[in-house]
Each structure stands twice: as structure tokens, then as C-alpha cells.
Scaffold this motif. Structure first.
Motif, PDB file in Angstrom:
ATOM      1  N   ALA A   1      17.150  14.712 -27.007  1.00 45.47           N
ATOM      2  CA  ALA A   1      16.203  13.963 -27.840  1.00 45.47           C
ATOM      3  C   ALA A   1      15.134  13.311 -26.974  1.00 45.47           C
ATOM      4  CB  ALA A   1      16.953  12.908 -28.646  1.00 45.47           C
ATOM      5  N   GLY A   2      15.561  12.743 -25.841  1.00 53.47           N
ATOM      6  CA  GLY A   2      14.682  11.918 -25.008  1.00 53.47           C
ATOM      7  C   GLY A   2      13.489  12.654 -24.421  1.00 53.47           C
ATOM      8  N   TYR A   3      13.717  13.843 -23.855  1.00 54.09           N
ATOM      9  CA  TYR A   3      12.603  14.593 -23.272  1.00 54.09           C
ATOM     10  C   TYR A   3      11.491  14.813 -24.305  1.00 54.09           C
ATOM     11  CZ  TYR A   3      15.246  16.081 -19.078  1.00 54.09           C
ATOM     12  OH  TYR A   3      15.946  16.135 -17.904  1.00 54.09           O
ATOM     13  N   ALA A   4      11.872  15.343 -25.475  1.00 55.66           N
ATOM     14  CA  ALA A   4      10.863  15.693 -26.488  1.00 55.66           C
ATOM     15  C   ALA A   4      10.151  14.437 -26.998  1.00 55.66           C
ATOM     16  CB  ALA A   4      11.513  16.442 -27.640  1.00 55.66           C
ATOM     17  N   VAL A   5      10.920  13.384 -27.295  1.00 55.07           N
ATOM     18  CA  VAL A   5      10.304  12.156 -27.805  1.00 55.07           C
ATOM     19  C   VAL A   5       9.406  11.545 -26.728  1.00 55.07           C
ATOM     20  CG1 VAL A   5      10.764   9.814 -28.623  1.00 55.07           C
ATOM     21  CG2 VAL A   5      12.132  11.703 -29.466  1.00 55.07           C
ATOM     22  N   GLY A   6       9.873  11.564 -25.473  1.00 52.06           N
ATOM     23  CA  GLY A   6       9.082  11.021 -24.374  1.00 52.06           C
ATOM     24  C   GLY A   6       7.765  11.767 -24.198  1.00 52.06           C
ATOM     25  N   ALA A  50      10.722  21.639 -36.421  1.00 52.88           N
ATOM     26  CA  ALA A  50      11.143  21.308 -35.054  1.00 52.88           C
ATOM     27  C   ALA A  50      12.492  21.944 -34.744  1.00 52.88           C
ATOM     28  CB  ALA A  50      11.211  19.800 -34.885  1.00 52.88           C
ATOM     29  N   LEU A  51      13.399  21.949 -35.728  1.00 53.62           N
ATOM     30  CA  LEU A  51      14.724  22.547 -35.531  1.00 53.62           C
ATOM     31  C   LEU A  51      14.607  24.040 -35.243  1.00 53.62           C
ATOM     32  CD1 LEU A  51      16.924  20.908 -38.309  1.00 53.62           C
ATOM     33  CD2 LEU A  51      17.053  20.541 -35.863  1.00 53.62           C
ATOM     34  N   LEU A  52      13.744  24.712 -36.006  1.00 56.35           N
ATOM     35  CA  LEU A  52      13.574  26.156 -35.811  1.00 56.35           C
ATOM     36  C   LEU A  52      13.064  26.453 -34.401  1.00 56.35           C
ATOM     37  CD1 LEU A  52      11.964  27.480 -39.101  1.00 56.35           C
ATOM     38  CD2 LEU A  52      14.103  28.197 -38.077  1.00 56.35           C
ATOM     39  N   ILE A  53      11.993  25.737 -34.009  1.00 58.49           N
ATOM     40  CA  ILE A  53      11.402  25.985 -32.686  1.00 58.49           C
ATOM     41  C   ILE A  53      12.424  25.666 -31.594  1.00 58.49           C
ATOM     42  CG2 ILE A  53       9.566  25.301 -31.089  1.00 58.49           C
ATOM     43  CD1 ILE A  53       7.848  24.728 -33.564  1.00 58.49           C
ATOM     44  N   THR A  54      13.120  24.531 -31.743  1.00 62.49           N
ATOM     45  CA  THR A  54      14.107  24.135 -30.744  1.00 62.49           C
ATOM     46  C   THR A  54      15.208  25.175 -30.615  1.00 62.49           C
ATOM     47  OG1 THR A  54      13.684  21.834 -31.274  1.00 62.49           O
ATOM     48  CG2 THR A  54      15.683  22.317 -30.038  1.00 62.49           C
ATOM     49  N   GLY A  55      15.728  25.641 -31.755  1.00 60.78           N
ATOM     50  CA  GLY A  55      16.823  26.608 -31.732  1.00 60.78           C
ATOM     51  C   GLY A  55      16.420  27.885 -31.012  1.00 60.78           C
ATOM     52  N   VAL A  56      15.251  28.411 -31.356  1.00 63.92           N
ATOM     53  CA  VAL A  56      14.781  29.651 -30.748  1.00 63.92           C
ATOM     54  C   VAL A  56      14.511  29.443 -29.260  1.00 63.92           C
ATOM     55  CG1 VAL A  56      12.916  31.342 -30.765  1.00 63.92           C
ATOM     56  CG2 VAL A  56      13.836  30.502 -32.918  1.00 63.92           C
ATOM     57  N   MET A  57      13.846  28.316 -28.940  1.00 66.16           N
ATOM     58  CA  MET A  57      13.481  28.014 -27.555  1.00 66.16           C
ATOM     59  C   MET A  57      14.737  27.790 -26.694  1.00 66.16           C
ATOM     60  SD  MET A  57      10.960  27.727 -25.588  1.00 66.16           S
ATOM     61  CE  MET A  57      11.017  27.286 -23.864  1.00 66.16           C
ATOM     62  N   ALA A  58      15.731  27.085 -27.236  1.00 69.09           N
ATOM     63  CA  ALA A  58      16.964  26.827 -26.478  1.00 69.09           C
ATOM     64  C   ALA A  58      17.685  28.141 -26.201  1.00 69.09           C
ATOM     65  CB  ALA A  58      17.867  25.873 -27.247  1.00 69.09           C
ATOM     66  N   THR A  59      17.740  29.027 -27.189  1.00 66.81           N
ATOM     67  CA  THR A  59      18.413  30.303 -27.019  1.00 66.81           C
ATOM     68  C   THR A  59      17.742  31.110 -25.905  1.00 66.81           C
ATOM     69  OG1 THR A  59      18.861  30.262 -29.376  1.00 66.81           O
ATOM     70  CG2 THR A  59      19.213  32.340 -28.262  1.00 66.81           C
ATOM     71  N   ALA A  70       0.596  18.372 -29.541  1.00 64.46           N
ATOM     72  CA  ALA A  70       1.592  17.458 -28.974  1.00 64.46           C
ATOM     73  C   ALA A  70       2.998  17.869 -29.414  1.00 64.46           C
ATOM     74  CB  ALA A  70       1.298  16.033 -29.423  1.00 64.46           C
ATOM     75  N   ILE A  71       3.131  18.235 -30.685  1.00 63.76           N
ATOM     76  CA  ILE A  71       4.438  18.615 -31.217  1.00 63.76           C
ATOM     77  C   ILE A  71       4.975  19.859 -30.498  1.00 63.76           C
ATOM     78  CG2 ILE A  71       5.629  19.492 -33.275  1.00 63.76           C
ATOM     79  CD1 ILE A  71       3.748  17.659 -34.924  1.00 63.76           C
ATOM     80  N   PHE A  72       4.106  20.868 -30.348  1.00 63.17           N
ATOM     81  CA  PHE A  72       4.557  22.102 -29.706  1.00 63.17           C
ATOM     82  C   PHE A  72       4.918  21.885 -28.240  1.00 63.17           C
ATOM     83  CE2 PHE A  72       2.634  24.424 -33.322  1.00 63.17           C
ATOM     84  CZ  PHE A  72       3.743  25.197 -33.629  1.00 63.17           C
ATOM     85  N   ILE A  73       4.070  21.128 -27.525  1.00 63.94           N
ATOM     86  CA  ILE A  73       4.360  20.876 -26.107  1.00 63.94           C
ATOM     87  C   ILE A  73       5.674  20.119 -25.980  1.00 63.94           C
ATOM     88  CG2 ILE A  73       3.582  19.671 -24.030  1.00 63.94           C
ATOM     89  CD1 ILE A  73       0.726  20.273 -24.857  1.00 63.94           C
ATOM     90  N   GLY A 126      10.311  20.055 -23.806  1.00 62.23           N
ATOM     91  CA  GLY A 126      11.507  19.219 -23.937  1.00 62.23           C
ATOM     92  C   GLY A 126      12.773  20.052 -24.009  1.00 62.23           C
ATOM     93  N   THR A 127      12.726  21.149 -24.780  1.00 63.43           N
ATOM     94  CA  THR A 127      13.919  21.987 -24.929  1.00 63.43           C
ATOM     95  C   THR A 127      14.231  22.723 -23.629  1.00 63.43           C
ATOM     96  OG1 THR A 127      13.358  22.252 -27.244  1.00 63.43           O
ATOM     97  CG2 THR A 127      14.992  23.743 -26.361  1.00 63.43           C
TER      98      THR A 127
END
Lengths: 242, 121
Positions: free
Chosen positions: A118-123, A165-174, B88-91, B96-97
Motif C-alpha cells: 500500500a505504502g509505495y503506491a500511496v507515497g 487499480a486492482l486490475l492494474i495491480t494484479g496484472v502488473m504484480a503477475t 499519477a495513478i498509473f505511475i 509501486g507494484t
């Protein structure tokens, strides 16, 4: 005849607001999305839910149907998210024995890793001047959808932005875990699986089951623990930091 | 079929319990999450999973993607709300991920391969 037309007119104004309209559209788009996913030979970068959501958005845009009306009509279906979230306790209980075999790495990895997810993205978003609504919608980005929805509502974020955000995170993490594990020469299924579930929630877990059953089990464990842990610390921290 | 309904009753009862707990103690949790935690504790205490609960929870968990669809679709209709924020959201999401994936892999790999190492002791 004129009476028939009158009734037709009443029907067209009433039909969009009815639950059955919303539910028929949602289910139809869901199954069409699954079918399309099969035709595209199950691409990893595009989960079926994204295809289904695009189809549903297209339907809603074409039909004389307002999104707020649709939201109202589909309430019966979204209510089921409540019992479905409770149901996640069952696989969590079934995965508990994995914690016993490897409790120390899990207990030591989970808090910092989940906080940083959570922290990296929020930061980063905060450094780029994103408003509080956006920050609150991005914070639970690594948490499985039903839990994340509850968290973002607590924080005052937008459920829709969170879903994106969940979709992008899931794909990016994979993608990143697959590549990083290859570069870092990591072959331990328990490590890869746990990382996939922790960072990539359900989308990462699906990928982990492709790798093997051990990776899958550790991914669902990582996903459940991250969900529970984040649901506990994030709202508290958020209120604390204001 | 009756088994599913009995399981559904248990799940919904735990949802209600979660709701009551959240309201009563003013917890910053959603009632679903509170219900899930209560159910997990109850299962850990009982150490037994009833057939009813599995029968009801499996189809519900399988339906999760369908259940969150109405929320996902909203992004297409509320995109204007976040105009100017998208970069900002995409970056934030992509960088972050990537960073958090790297951290998790690194931490877990080190802790699994050297289980005796305790940095704080």
C-alpha cells in the motif's frame, strides 16, 4: 391500440429501474466476457472480468440506462458480496496448516510487505500531488476485491477507481514477479506463490495455480492474510494520520 | 441444495454478527470482513469444517468476479472525476507494484533460506 402504446411507454420508463434488467445485463455480459476470454486463448494480461466489464459498460452506454439506475437495480446482486466475503474465511481456515510449517518467514514477511504494497503506491501518488480521494482508492490496491471494497469505503475512496487499480495491480504484480523470479533465480514455489498472492490478490493467485499446487496454496494464503491484515491496520493508520 | 441453504444461513448469520460487532464497537472494518474474521476464529475453535459451509462458500467464492462487476463498470462512467490524475495513478500503480513485488520476493527468499537468522535478537 393507443392503450397498448401507452403501456409500452410506461414499460420503457420503468424497465431500466427494475432489478431483473440490471441482473440480466450483468449476467449476460459476464458469460459473454468468459466466452470472449476463451476465444482470445486466455491472455494473462487481460482477465475475463475486464472483458466482461467493458462489454457491460458498452451495453449501458448504448441502452437508455443510467449508471445510477443500474447500480440501484443490481443491488440484490451486490448484496451477495457480503456473504461471499464471509465465505473467504473457509479457504483461510483450510490454509492455516501452511502457516504452521513456515510460520516464521510468513509472520516476518507479511507486515512489512503488506504495508509497503500500500505504502509505495500511496507515497508515489502523494508525491505526484494526487488528492485524498485518489490516495484512499489506491491504498487497498493489493487486497482481494471484496475486502478492498470495504476498506476503501471506510477510507472515503472511490470504489470504481479502486477496481481499476486492482486490475492494474494484479496484472502488473503477475508480470513483475514472474520476471523478477526468473532474474533473481528464485524457484521456490512457496516464495513465488506467497509473493503473487500478497501483491497480486486474486489475479496473482490464478497465475500461481498455473505454476503448481504449492504455489497456488501459498498464493491463496498470502492473499487471505494480506486482506485480513490490511483490513485491520489500514483504516486505523488512516484515521491516525488524518 | 438444502445443504447450500444451510451453509448460506451460517454465512449470512456471521455477516449479521459482523455487522453488529462493527456497529457496537465502532470498528473501522466492513461487516463482511468482520464476519469473515469471526467465521475463521469459530472454525479454528471448532477445528471442523461442516459440509454445509463448504457447499455454500465454494459457489459464492466462484461468483466473486461476477459480484464485483457492477463496481468495476463504474470506472467507465466516473472517469471524468479523475481527469488530470490518470498519469499519477498509473505511475503510482505500476512503479509501486514493481517495488512491492521486489520487496516481498527479497524478504521471503531471505527468510526461507536462512530460517535461523533473527535480525532483532
Amino acid at each position: 391500440m393507443s392503450e397498448l402504446l401507452l403501456r409500452l411507454e410506461i414499460l420503457t420508463s420503468e424497465l431500466p429501474q427494475r432489478p431483473e434488467t440490471a441482473i440480466v445485463l450483468t449476467l449476460a455480459a459476464y458469460f459473454a466476457g468468459l466466452r470472449l476470454f476463451g476465444w482470445l486463448r486466455s491472455p494473462a494480461w487481460c482477465p475475463p472480468i475486464l472483458l466482461a466489464a467493458c462489454l457491460l459498460a458498452g451495453l449501458l452506454a448504448l441502452l437508455p440506462l443510467d449508471y445510477t439506475e443500474y447500480r440501484h437495480g443490481v443491488g440484490w446482486l451486490t448484496w451477495l458480496l457480503g456473504p461471499a466475503t464471509v465465505a473467504l474465511g473457509v479457504p483461510l481456515y483450510q490454509q492455516v496448516h501452511h502457516i504452521r510449517t513456515l510460520w516464521k518467514p510468513i509472520v516476518l514477511t507479511l507486515p512489512p510487505a503488506a504495508i509497503l504494497a500500500a505504502g509505495y503506491a500511496v507515497g508515489i501518488a502523494w508525491l505526484l500531488d494526487a488528492p485524498p480521494t485518489v490516495l484512499a482508492s489506491l491504498a487497498p490496491k493489493s487486497v482481494t476485491a471484496p475486502i478492498a471494497m470495504g476498506i476503501t469505503q471506510e477510507l472515503g475512496g472511490s470504489v470504481s477507481l479502486l477496481m481499476g487499480a486492482l486490475l492494474i495491480t494484479g496484472v502488473m504484480a503477475t508480470l513483475s514477479i514472474t520476471l523478477l523470479a526468473r532474474w533473481g533465480n528464485i524457484h521456490d514455489q512457496r516464495v513465488i506463490g506467497f509473493a503473487l498472492g500478497l501483491n497480486g490478490h486474486a489475479i496473482g493467485t490464478v497465475r500461481a495455480f498455473d505454476i503448481g499446487p504449492t504455489a497456488g496454496a501459498f498464493a491463496s494464503l498470502g492473499m487471505s492474510l494480506t486482506g485480513v491484515f490490511t483490513a485491520l491496520w489500514l483504516p486505523l493508520m488512516w484515521h491516525f494520520l488524518g | 441444495m438444502l445443504s447450500i441453504l444451510r451453509g448460506f444461513l451460517i454465512l449470512t448469520a456471521f455477516l449479521m454478527l459482523g455487522d453488529i460487532t462493527v456497529e457496537l464497537f465502532a470498528l473501522p472494518l466492513s461487516s463482511g470482513v468482520a464476519g469473515m474474521l469471526l467465521l475463521t476464529f469459530w472454525l479454528l475453535l471448532r477445528r471442523r469444517l461442516s459440509h454445509d459451509l463448504t457447499a455454500a462458500s465454494q459457489p459464492l467464492i466462484g461468483m466473486l468476479a461476477l459480484l464485483i462487476m457492477p463496481g468495476v463498470v463504474g470506472i467507465f462512467f466516473q472517469a471524468d472525476e479523475f481527469s488530470g490524475q490518470w498519469l499519477a495513478i498509473f505511475i503510482a500503480l505500476i512503479l509501486g507494484t514493481l517495488l512491492s513485488s521486489l520487496t516481498t520476493l527479497w524478504l521471503m527468499q531471505h527468510l526461507v533460506s536462512t530460517p535461523r537468522e533473527r535480525p532483532h535478537e
